[in-house]
Design a protein around this motif. Structure first.
Motif, PDB file in Angstrom:
ATOM      1  N   VAL A 116       0.898  -1.278   0.660  1.00  0.00           N
ATOM      2  CA  VAL A 116      -0.211  -0.029   0.075  1.00  0.00           C
ATOM      3  C   VAL A 116       0.946   1.205   0.042  1.00  0.00           C
ATOM      4  CG1 VAL A 116      -2.117   1.086   1.594  1.00  0.00           C
ATOM      5  CG2 VAL A 116      -1.781  -1.412   1.411  1.00  0.00           C
ATOM      6  N   GLY A 117       2.217   1.289   0.626  1.00  0.00           N
ATOM      7  CA  GLY A 117       2.559   2.610   1.043  1.00  0.00           C
ATOM      8  C   GLY A 117       3.494   2.545  -1.069  1.00  0.00           C
ATOM      9  N   ILE A 118       3.856   1.518  -1.393  1.00  0.00           N
ATOM     10  CA  ILE A 118       4.546   1.858  -2.178  1.00  0.00           C
ATOM     11  C   ILE A 118       2.820   2.199  -3.807  1.00  0.00           C
ATOM     12  CG2 ILE A 118       5.822   0.436  -4.435  1.00  0.00           C
ATOM     13  CD1 ILE A 118       7.413  -0.819  -2.452  1.00  0.00           C
ATOM     14  N   THR A 119       2.227   1.757  -3.807  1.00  0.00           N
ATOM     15  CA  THR A 119       1.191   2.486  -4.956  1.00  0.00           C
ATOM     16  C   THR A 119       0.894   3.551  -4.094  1.00  0.00           C
ATOM     17  OG1 THR A 119      -0.450   1.100  -3.190  1.00  0.00           O
ATOM     18  CG2 THR A 119       0.194  -0.091  -5.551  1.00  0.00           C
ATOM     19  N   ASP A 122       7.479 -11.496  -4.381  1.00  0.00           N
ATOM     20  CA  ASP A 122       6.453 -11.498  -3.772  1.00  0.00           C
ATOM     21  C   ASP A 122       5.672 -10.138  -3.785  1.00  0.00           C
ATOM     22  OD1 ASP A 122       7.954  -9.079  -3.009  1.00  0.00           O
ATOM     23  OD2 ASP A 122       8.549  -9.872  -0.891  1.00  0.00           O
ATOM     24  N   PRO A 123       4.928  -9.871  -3.120  1.00  0.00           N
ATOM     25  CA  PRO A 123       3.478  -8.838  -4.513  1.00  0.00           C
ATOM     26  C   PRO A 123       4.429  -7.068  -4.039  1.00  0.00           C
ATOM     27  CG  PRO A 123       1.616 -10.236  -3.238  1.00  0.00           C
ATOM     28  CD  PRO A 123       3.510 -10.122  -2.587  1.00  0.00           C
ATOM     29  N   VAL A 124       5.295  -7.072  -3.182  1.00  0.00           N
ATOM     30  CA  VAL A 124       6.090  -5.494  -2.926  1.00  0.00           C
ATOM     31  C   VAL A 124       7.369  -5.753  -4.212  1.00  0.00           C
ATOM     32  CG1 VAL A 124       7.515  -3.746  -1.397  1.00  0.00           C
ATOM     33  CG2 VAL A 124       5.912  -6.204  -0.577  1.00  0.00           C
ATOM     34  N   THR A 125       7.931  -6.969  -4.120  1.00  0.00           N
ATOM     35  CA  THR A 125       8.554  -6.375  -5.754  1.00  0.00           C
ATOM     36  C   THR A 125       8.160  -6.860  -6.521  1.00  0.00           C
ATOM     37  OG1 THR A 125       8.864  -9.218  -4.784  1.00  0.00           O
ATOM     38  CG2 THR A 125      11.270  -7.687  -4.074  1.00  0.00           C
ATOM     39  N   ALA A 126       6.798  -7.193  -7.554  1.00  0.00           N
ATOM     40  CA  ALA A 126       6.201  -7.156  -8.107  1.00  0.00           C
ATOM     41  C   ALA A 126       6.013  -5.903  -8.746  1.00  0.00           C
ATOM     42  CB  ALA A 126       4.735  -8.463  -8.047  1.00  0.00           C
ATOM     43  N   PHE A 165      -5.063  -3.919  -3.367  1.00  0.00           N
ATOM     44  CA  PHE A 165      -4.144  -3.910  -1.630  1.00  0.00           C
ATOM     45  C   PHE A 165      -4.819  -2.840  -1.339  1.00  0.00           C
ATOM     46  CE2 PHE A 165      -1.520  -6.765  -3.755  1.00  0.00           C
ATOM     47  CZ  PHE A 165      -1.256  -7.759  -2.329  1.00  0.00           C
ATOM     48  N   ALA A 166      -4.688  -1.707  -1.766  1.00  0.00           N
ATOM     49  CA  ALA A 166      -6.030  -0.250  -1.294  1.00  0.00           C
ATOM     50  C   ALA A 166      -7.362  -0.045  -1.172  1.00  0.00           C
ATOM     51  CB  ALA A 166      -5.253   0.848  -2.275  1.00  0.00           C
ATOM     52  N   LEU A 167      -7.771  -0.433  -2.405  1.00  0.00           N
ATOM     53  CA  LEU A 167      -9.045  -0.608  -1.689  1.00  0.00           C
ATOM     54  C   LEU A 167     -10.069  -1.848  -0.885  1.00  0.00           C
ATOM     55  CD1 LEU A 167     -10.541   0.504  -5.374  1.00  0.00           C
ATOM     56  CD2 LEU A 167     -10.726   1.699  -3.512  1.00  0.00           C
ATOM     57  N   SER A 168      -8.986  -2.612  -1.383  1.00  0.00           N
ATOM     58  CA  SER A 168     -10.077  -3.774  -1.096  1.00  0.00           C
ATOM     59  C   SER A 168      -9.931  -3.731   0.764  1.00  0.00           C
ATOM     60  CB  SER A 168      -9.142  -5.450  -1.233  1.00  0.00           C
ATOM     61  OG  SER A 168      -7.683  -5.637  -1.232  1.00  0.00           O
ATOM     62  N   GLU A 169      -8.426  -3.242   1.094  1.00  0.00           N
ATOM     63  CA  GLU A 169      -8.149  -3.021   2.810  1.00  0.00           C
ATOM     64  C   GLU A 169      -9.236  -1.729   3.337  1.00  0.00           C
ATOM     65  OE1 GLU A 169      -5.493  -3.768   4.569  1.00  0.00           O
ATOM     66  OE2 GLU A 169      -6.475  -3.093   5.553  1.00  0.00           O
ATOM     67  N   MET A 170      -9.108  -1.106   2.368  1.00  0.00           N
ATOM     68  CA  MET A 170     -10.431   0.396   3.099  1.00  0.00           C
ATOM     69  C   MET A 170     -12.395  -0.756   2.963  1.00  0.00           C
ATOM     70  SD  MET A 170     -12.629   3.069   1.038  1.00  0.00           S
ATOM     71  CE  MET A 170     -13.055   1.775  -0.291  1.00  0.00           C
ATOM     72  N   PHE A 171     -12.605  -1.478   1.889  1.00  0.00           N
ATOM     73  CA  PHE A 171     -13.874  -2.472   2.185  1.00  0.00           C
ATOM     74  C   PHE A 171     -13.375  -3.225   3.000  1.00  0.00           C
ATOM     75  CE2 PHE A 171     -13.542  -2.054  -2.889  1.00  0.00           C
ATOM     76  CZ  PHE A 171     -14.945  -1.272  -2.343  1.00  0.00           C
TER      77      PHE A 171
END
Lengths: 502, 165
Positions: free
Chosen positions: A40-43, A324-328, A211-217
């Protein structure tokens, strides 16, 4: 040496240095907040990186990567709430130590161990990545195909939840990536006469949604609010060198565990921290005190989870295969910045590779400085109302999704991915394999089709190459292991049941 | 008193597996559309060669996940607690607000849509300090708009009423 100096020259600019410090500080702030991790930080910073130069953009990303892993540890120690899963093991000894009134020393142990773990992992990256890149120059499309399948299966296997769900998630991600133009022939696939879809489903909007939107939901659904009080003072005290005596072997062992596990696809910092912590609990001279605020526990968890940061970049930079997703996400952003990870990066742009090494060192040093100066300040982020914080995250993340291509479809993709991500998280389907599937799908498809052209359609020829054969055997073993384990357990249960009767 | 938690006729995993199964079958059928006839020209390795493999894998895995979730006793999914009707309504409201925001960005422009969204979303979260929310919405949306439009020169959608935003 000249190339290394050229790399250093690219890093030693005020823009890059500022980007490292700001990225690290933002990463720490994001890491402090439970649920908001590195991805989320990177996005969140993606839209900013679009207009930056190459090196400052890389510096921001790596700063956030290192900082977010550290931020999670602060809250793990201070309020027993790990901001990120990577910091969960830290809480086991960090919080008891803080509860005894030694929060400043606990943070000092954690930050120093993290710095040393991080620097060790950069060393691993510097030594291993060029070797791996050089070795991979022998790879043909057949090896890349086997490697891609192996990475995806690893990630699906170690993801949370059942392996079947992980595999399904990975397969769906791979399929989604096939929408749009066929990379070999150029025909349209699955666009259903929608012109906007011909450009395909972009990775960044999908990640923003997943990641970000689903975290909000999820937060709205669960009304998660950090209830912990952070009213007490949090200082920072570096442990004296004499206190390290007798703990250096443990530190080295934890760094090695973190570096090894970090290089494996799909594992990551949380796994390495727990394995290292278990090892410390087994072999440390102070094992009797572990779990009660013993520095050995903090050192083991912290050095291992940060030793992952550098080694996770080994396959990403050397092979272009994220672990992992971060490196992706980082891989996607590097490509947007004109840096294409893979063996050719090491032969054609070695200066950039060295610059990345130096940035990672700078990020680790910045992390130490940020921790020493602002540990208290970062815990204040927890006082910001969650509703405002999540709104800020969602608005900026959606801006990131839009900013990459300036395409309205990307906003729709992010929205749909957000709902899909929410459903997946509520039903126990892991998200990581889907993201990695989307990243690896074009590579696997191209490699498969090129390989079939090379072997004139003979798939069995794939097994004639030793590297490919080894990778396929390991992949098959990973796939079959759960079945084998179940059969062994069943046999044991049957034997146990029959035992008392005879 | 009985729990008010809404129960679905099947567990979530089964529903997701059914959805992916149905999608896989439909898409697999779609790969035989004449539009992909180049597949035959290229000895079966045309544009849908790889997707077809993936769809067959997806179909098999969806069926396996469905069977697994059907034969195993219902376990808590990923440690999640059941959602109340109120929670589900909040999620639905947030989804509608987000969808509307993304639509409005193209109708009234990024800035105005973001101000509205930044005001509404905290309310969906249950935050009721209206003055704080109003200031936050106005300041945050304007700041992001200014940084991206004016500093970074990323062209954001504009409203039909104003020249700048």
């Amino acid at each position: 040496m000249d190339v290394a100096l050229l790399g250093l020259e690219q890093v030693l600019t005020w823009q890059t240095m500022l980007a490292v410090v700001l990225g690290t500080a933002l990463g720490v702030a994001v890491g402090v907040l439970p649920g908001l991790g590195s991805v989320v930080g990177i996005t969140m910073v993606l839209p900013f990186t679009l207009t930056m130069g190459q090196m400052p953009a890389v510096a921001v990303l790596l700063g956030i990567y290192c900082g977010s892993v550290y931020g999670g540890s602060i809250t793990a120690i201070v309020i027993n709430t790990p901001g990120t899963p990577q910091a969960a093991a830290t809480a086991l000894d960090g919080y008891p130590k803080a509860a005894r009134g030694d929060a400043d020393l606990a943070l000092g142990w954690a930050t120093t161990a993290k710095l040393l773990g991080g620097l060790f992992s950069v060393l691993v990256l510097m030594l291993a990545a060029p070797q791996l890149a050089a070795f991979s120059l022998n790879f043909t499309s057949v090896e890349y195909f086997a490697l891609g399948v192996f990475a995806l299966i690893c990630i699906a296997q170690v993801s949370q939840g059942s392996m079947l769900k992980g595999l399904l998630s990975g397969a769906v991600g791979m399929f989604v990536a096939t929408i749009g133009v066929d990379p070999v022939i150029g025909d349209m696939r699955f666009t259903f006469d929608n012109f906007a879809l011909s450009a395909g489903i972009s990775l960044i909007p999908a990640i923003v949604g997943l990641f970000a939107l689903s975290e909000m939901f999820v937060r709205i659904a669960e009304r998660f609010a950090p209830s912990a009080k952070v009213d007490f003072k949090v200082g920072f005290k570096v442990p004296p060198f004499s206190a390290w005596r007798g703990r250096l072997v443990l530190l080295l062992k934890s760094c090695l565990i973190g570096s090894f596990i970090g290089a494996l696809p799909g594992t990551g910092a949380a796994t390495s921290a727990f394995i290292s912590y278990s090892e410390a609990k087994r072999s440390s001279p102070n094992r009797a005190r572990i779990g009660k605020g013993e520095p050995d526990g903090i050192i083991a968890a912290e050095s291992a989870n940060n030793a992952v940061t550098g080694s996770a970049l080994v396959p990403t930079l050397a092979l272009g295969i994220p672990g992992d997703p971060v490196t992706a996400v980082m891989l996607g952003t590097l490509i947007v910045q004109g840096i294409t990870p893979g063996p050719r990066l090491f032969t054609e742009h070695l200066d950039i590779v060295y610059a990345i090494f130096f940035i990672l060192i700078a990020a680790n040093v910045a992390m130490f400085a940020v921790g020493a100066v602002g540990a208290q300040a970062f815990t204040r982020v927890l006082r910001v109302p969650e509703s405002l914080l999540m709104t800020a995250v969602v608005v900026i993340a959606l801006l990131g999704a839009y900013g990459v291509r300036g395409n309205s479809l990307d906003l729709v993709i992010a929205f749909v991915a957000g709902i899909v991500g929410f459903v997946m998280r509520r039903t126990g389907f892991p998200i990581a394999p889907m993201v990695i599937g989307m990243v690896l799908s074009p590579m696997i498809e191209n490699a498969l089709r090129q390989s079939l052209m090379l072997t004139r359609g003979n798939f069995w020829a794939f097994f004639e190459r030793p590297i490919t054969l080894t990778l396929f055997v390991v992949t098959a073993a990973i796939l079959l292991w759960p079945l084998l384990r179940w059969l062994l357990r069943s046999a044991k249960t049957r034997n146990d049941a029959q035992g008392p009767q005879t | 008193m009985a729990s008010k938690t809404p129960r679905l006729p099947a567990n979530g995993t089964s529903l997701v597996a059914c959805a992916t199964l149905a999608a896989s079958i439909f898409l697999l059928w779609h790969t035989f559309d004449p539009v992909y006839d180049t597949a035959y020209v290229s000895a079966g390795r045309g544009p849908v060669f790889f997707p077809r493999i993936l769809l067959i894998i997806m179909l098999t895995l969806s069926a396996a996940v469905f069977v697994q979730s059907a034969i195993r006793p219902r376990a808590p999914e990923a440690g999640n607690t059941a959602l109340t009707r109120r929670d589900l309504m909040s999620v639905l409201l947030a989804a509608v607000a987000t969808g509307l925001y993304l639509y409005l960005i193209y109708v009234i422009g990024y800035l105005l849509a973001s101000i509205a969204f930044s005001f509404v979303l905290p309310a969906v979260f249950g935050y009721r300090r209206w003055a704080v929310t109003a200031v936050f919405a106005a300041v945050y949306a304007t700041a992001t708009w200014y940084v991206f439009e004016m500093v970074f020169r990323i062209v954001l959608p504009k409203s039909p009423w104003f020249i700048y935003f």
